[in-house]
Design a protein around this motif. Structure first.
Motif, PDB file in Angstrom:
ATOM      1  N   ASN A 298      -7.183  -3.132   9.126  1.00 54.14           N
ATOM      2  CA  ASN A 298      -8.073  -2.181   9.159  1.00 54.14           C
ATOM      3  C   ASN A 298      -8.221  -0.970   8.427  1.00 54.14           C
ATOM      4  O   ASN A 298      -9.091  -0.145   8.059  1.00 54.14           O
ATOM      5  N   TYR A 299      -7.084   0.287   8.760  1.00 58.90           N
ATOM      6  CA  TYR A 299      -6.051   0.861   7.893  1.00 58.90           C
ATOM      7  C   TYR A 299      -4.560   0.878   8.197  1.00 58.90           C
ATOM      8  O   TYR A 299      -3.871   0.336   8.750  1.00 58.90           O
TER       9      TYR A 299
ATOM     10  N   TYR B 207       1.212  -1.223  -0.220  1.00 57.49           N
ATOM     11  CA  TYR B 207       0.034  -0.403   0.219  1.00 57.49           C
ATOM     12  C   TYR B 207       0.710   1.505   0.045  1.00 57.49           C
ATOM     13  O   TYR B 207       0.458   1.829  -0.857  1.00 57.49           O
TER      14      TYR B 207
ATOM     15  N   ASP C  29      -1.876   4.931   8.132  1.00 61.94           N
ATOM     16  CA  ASP C  29      -2.083   5.946   8.405  1.00 61.94           C
ATOM     17  C   ASP C  29      -0.514   6.144   7.669  1.00 61.94           C
ATOM     18  O   ASP C  29       1.155   5.849   8.100  1.00 61.94           O
TER      19      ASP C  29
END
Length: 112
Positions: free
Chosen positions: A107-108, A17, A110
């Protein structure tokens, strides 16, 4: 210790990502970990800190949200927390169908 392979998988996802989004630094990674996932949180955090040294995730915090094991009775329809892996409904004797608690996912992320 399967927590090391879990941490490696998380780092692989983070790197993918980050590359896709041209990120240079990862600040934190949010995880959903179900009660039934069988993950030892302290071991996972230890493995994570060891793996990320020298990577773009060096110093990134794991933010872990524990998901309770919850089921719905297939007979009476009541929803409740499943304790001690007892999948028999205490109200009617029906079978509890797992609704949540098996999660193990990112989930995420940052990133900067």
């Amino acid at each position: 210790m399967h927590e090391m392979s879990i941490a490696e998988g998380i780092l692989g996802i983070v790197k993918d990502y980050a590359e896709q989004n041209d990120a240079s630094k990862v600040a934190s990674v949010g995880l959903l970990i179900g009660e039934m996932a069988g993950v030892e949180i302290d071991s996972l955090e230890f493995c994570w800190k060891s793996l990320v040294r020298g990577t773009l995730a060096d110093g990134a915090e794991l933010v872990i949200e524990r998901v309770p094991l919850v089921g719905t009775c297939d007979s009476c329809g009541k929803e409740r927390h499943i304790e001690h892996y007892n999948f028999i409904c205490p109200d009617c004797g029906g079978t509890m169908i797992v609704k949540s608690g098996r999660e193990l996912r990112v989930n995420y992320i940052d990133m900067e």
